[in-house]
Design a protein around this motif. Structure first.
Motif, mmCIF file in Angstrom:
data_model
loop_
_atom_site.group_PDB
_atom_site.id
_atom_site.type_symbol
_atom_site.label_atom_id
_atom_site.label_comp_id
_atom_site.label_asym_id
_atom_site.label_seq_id
_atom_site.Cartn_x
_atom_site.Cartn_y
_atom_site.Cartn_z
ATOM 1 N N ARG A 10 16.461 42.703 38.062
ATOM 2 C CA ARG A 10 16.119 43.599 39.183
ATOM 3 C C ARG A 10 15.214 44.758 38.755
ATOM 4 O O ARG A 10 14.606 45.410 39.599
ATOM 5 N N SER A 11 15.106 44.986 37.442
ATOM 6 C CA SER A 11 14.253 46.098 36.983
ATOM 7 C C SER A 11 12.761 45.741 37.093
ATOM 8 O O SER A 11 11.903 46.609 36.959
ATOM 9 N N VAL A 12 12.462 44.481 37.308
ATOM 10 C CA VAL A 12 11.055 44.052 37.454
ATOM 11 C C VAL A 12 10.653 44.211 38.926
ATOM 12 O O VAL A 12 11.458 43.934 39.814
ATOM 13 N N ASP A 13 9.415 44.656 39.172
ATOM 14 C CA ASP A 13 8.943 44.733 40.561
ATOM 15 C C ASP A 13 8.407 43.358 40.980
ATOM 16 O O ASP A 13 7.275 42.994 40.632
ATOM 17 N N TRP A 14 9.205 42.594 41.695
ATOM 18 C CA TRP A 14 8.836 41.208 42.029
ATOM 19 C C TRP A 14 7.843 41.121 43.188
ATOM 20 O O TRP A 14 7.285 40.065 43.445
ATOM 21 N N SER A 15 7.625 42.249 43.890
ATOM 22 C CA SER A 15 6.730 42.179 45.060
ATOM 23 C C SER A 15 5.271 41.950 44.651
ATOM 24 O O SER A 15 4.444 41.583 45.464
ATOM 25 N N LYS A 35 17.693 34.183 40.032
ATOM 26 C CA LYS A 35 17.131 33.978 41.385
ATOM 27 C C LYS A 35 17.764 34.954 42.375
ATOM 28 O O LYS A 35 17.071 35.598 43.178
ATOM 29 N N ASP A 36 19.097 35.137 42.284
ATOM 30 C CA ASP A 36 19.791 36.073 43.184
ATOM 31 C C ASP A 36 19.222 37.483 43.034
ATOM 32 O O ASP A 36 18.985 38.182 44.033
ATOM 33 N N ALA A 37 19.017 37.908 41.775
ATOM 34 C CA ALA A 37 18.517 39.276 41.527
ATOM 35 C C ALA A 37 17.128 39.451 42.143
ATOM 36 O O ALA A 37 16.828 40.490 42.740
ATOM 37 N N ILE A 38 16.274 38.437 42.014
ATOM 38 C CA ILE A 38 14.904 38.526 42.572
ATOM 39 C C ILE A 38 14.976 38.594 44.099
ATOM 40 O O ILE A 38 14.367 39.454 44.743
ATOM 41 N N VAL A 39 15.754 37.683 44.672
ATOM 42 C CA VAL A 39 15.834 37.597 46.143
ATOM 43 C C VAL A 39 16.460 38.877 46.718
ATOM 44 O O VAL A 39 15.958 39.437 47.700
ATOM 45 N N PHE A 93 15.598 42.468 27.719
ATOM 46 C CA PHE A 93 16.744 43.392 27.751
ATOM 47 C C PHE A 93 17.984 42.676 27.218
ATOM 48 O O PHE A 93 18.016 41.439 27.148
ATOM 49 N N GLU A 94 18.975 43.472 26.844
ATOM 50 C CA GLU A 94 20.255 42.916 26.399
ATOM 51 C C GLU A 94 20.986 42.359 27.621
ATOM 52 O O GLU A 94 21.056 43.031 28.650
ATOM 53 N N LEU A 130 22.467 40.785 33.105
ATOM 54 C CA LEU A 130 21.333 39.897 33.397
ATOM 55 C C LEU A 130 20.762 40.233 34.783
ATOM 56 O O LEU A 130 19.550 40.414 34.957
ATOM 57 N N TYR A 131 21.658 40.359 35.754
ATOM 58 C CA TYR A 131 21.269 40.643 37.146
ATOM 59 C C TYR A 131 20.502 41.974 37.223
ATOM 60 O O TYR A 131 19.419 42.046 37.812
#
Ligand code: SAM
Length: 370
Positions: A76-81, A112-116, A63-64, A71-72
């Motif tokens: 966050r658009s990815v499903d990290w679970s 890392k913040d976005a994932i957490v 993504f841009e 970036l954040y």
């Protein structure tokens, strides 16, 4: 799925040829690595079989990202679970070039913040960070404000084969040694010698390659085996790969020899060969005592070259005399700087520029014709 196999600079072409030979699809060399496509099990196969790739990664999102907020949100658009549960640990690394965001540590931190934050909000837990030995490794590549978020399949870098006994100065990375062997055109059956073998990396990699032993056979596990979604089907896929490799019949072993004047290095090379389960002849002796080969073969070596180990001018002269005894053999030298090239009395047929970490090296291949 799409994958990116990371390579040392200058070895991308060798890695492309290797991945094609492994049977992977959509193989395309790029700067710093090689793209390929396939099922997740093809990613496992690349981790297990590739001798030249340093890492295998899969892109999760692109993504841009001209700002920290973009970036954040993109991360966050990815499903990290799928990859992380409460028990899993995480590490993020970043690379950036020609972008508004210029600080790799900041990019890694925001990722890392976005994932957490996503996992806390959606699933009610916070995965912890472990920079040394994480379960899940994420890599963010930001170029011209376009971010690509990769998930790493390898875990520890793939040059950590699992056979090396520690204790020698300046050992060559196994992945670079494997690339040099492929670039040298070695046919896997002719004799191969390294008269300044140190810990024996060229000879060990040659022995494993000649025996068709997958590069990852001794690795206790790969990064993908620590993902939350690694279940029975994935375990079966990797067990099948291991089984198929065990059933391979090795062709007759070629003559392989490693020698060095450092007895400690030879002891380490012998121990590593025992761990790797390969056979080679090892001798503690100076370069000047190398005997002519019974049939033309390959001399592949990585001499001391003044960076980490001192280069003595008389050694280069001696090397020229040794090369004169090797009519119709190929002499393949990986060295930094121009000194070796200047003094070596034969004109190389092919030359490549390869990166050994931060060190820019010259790989030359010369057929000796007297
Ligand atoms: C850069 S290291 C080789 C590292 C090796 N490729 C490895 O993976 O460990 C160079 C080696 O050349 C050896 N060497 C230097 N002078 C030598 C000589 N005259 N005869 C034999 N070996 C020599 C050193 O002992 C050292 O192990």
């Amino acid at each position: 799925m799409r994958f990116f196999a990371v390579a040392a600079k200058g070895t991308e072409g060798a890695l492309r040829d290797e991945l094609k030979e492994i049977g992977l699809k959509g193989v395309r060399a790029d700067r710093g690595g090689v793209h390929f496509e396939g099922a997740l099990s093809d990613g496992f196969r690349a981790c297990y079989e590739s001798r030249i790739a340093v890492r295998i990664q899969t892109p999760l999102a692109s993504f841009e990202a001209p700002s920290a907020e973009a970036l954040y949100e993109g991360v966050r658009s990815v499903d990290w679970s799928r990859w992380l549960t409460e028990q899993h640990t995480l590490a993020v690394r970043a690379f950036c070039r020609s972008s508004v965001l210029t600080h790799t540590q900041f990019i890694a931190q925001r990722t890392k913040d976005a994932i957490v934050d996503q996992l806390r909000e959606r699933c009610g837990f916070r995965p912890s960070v472990n920079l040394g030995d994480p379960d899940v490794r994420v890599f963010v590549h930001l170029v011209h404000n376009k971010a690509t978020v990769y998930l790493d399949l390898s875990g520890d870098p793939l040059y950590q084969r699992g056979y090396r006994v520690a204790g020698v100065e300046a050992p060559l990375k196994e992945t670079l040694a494997a690339a040099v062997l492929r670039l040298s055109g070695w046919d896997r059956s002719s004799p191969l010698v390294d008269p300044m073998c140190g810990s024996g990396t060229f000879v060990l990699e040659a022995a494993l390659w000649a025996a068709r032993v997958p590069a990852g056979v001794l690795r206790p596990r790969f990064g993908f085996e620590r993902w939350a979604c690694h279940g029975d089907a994935e375990r079966r896929a990797i067990a099948d790969l291991r089984q198929e490799a065990r059933e391979r019949k090795p062709p007759p072993a070629p003559f392989l020899l490693g020698s060095d004047l450092d007895g400690h290095a030879i002891k380490i090379a012998r121990e590593s060969a025992a761990r790797a389960g390969v056979r080679a002849s090892w001798f503690c002796r100076p370069l000047s005592e190398l005997r002519p080969l019974r049939q033309p073969g390959w001399l592949v070596t990585n001499p001391p070259y003044g960076q980490r180990l001192a280069l003595q001018p008389e050694l280069v002269v001696e090397f020229g005399s040794v090369a004169r005894t090797l009519h119709r053999s190929r002499v393949v030298v990986l060295a930094a700087g121009e000194e070796w090239a200047r003094v070596f009395p034969f004109r190389p047929e092919q030359v490549w520029t390869l990166h050994n970490g931060d060190l820019v090296c010259r790989l030359s291949c010369t057929v000796i014709r007297l």
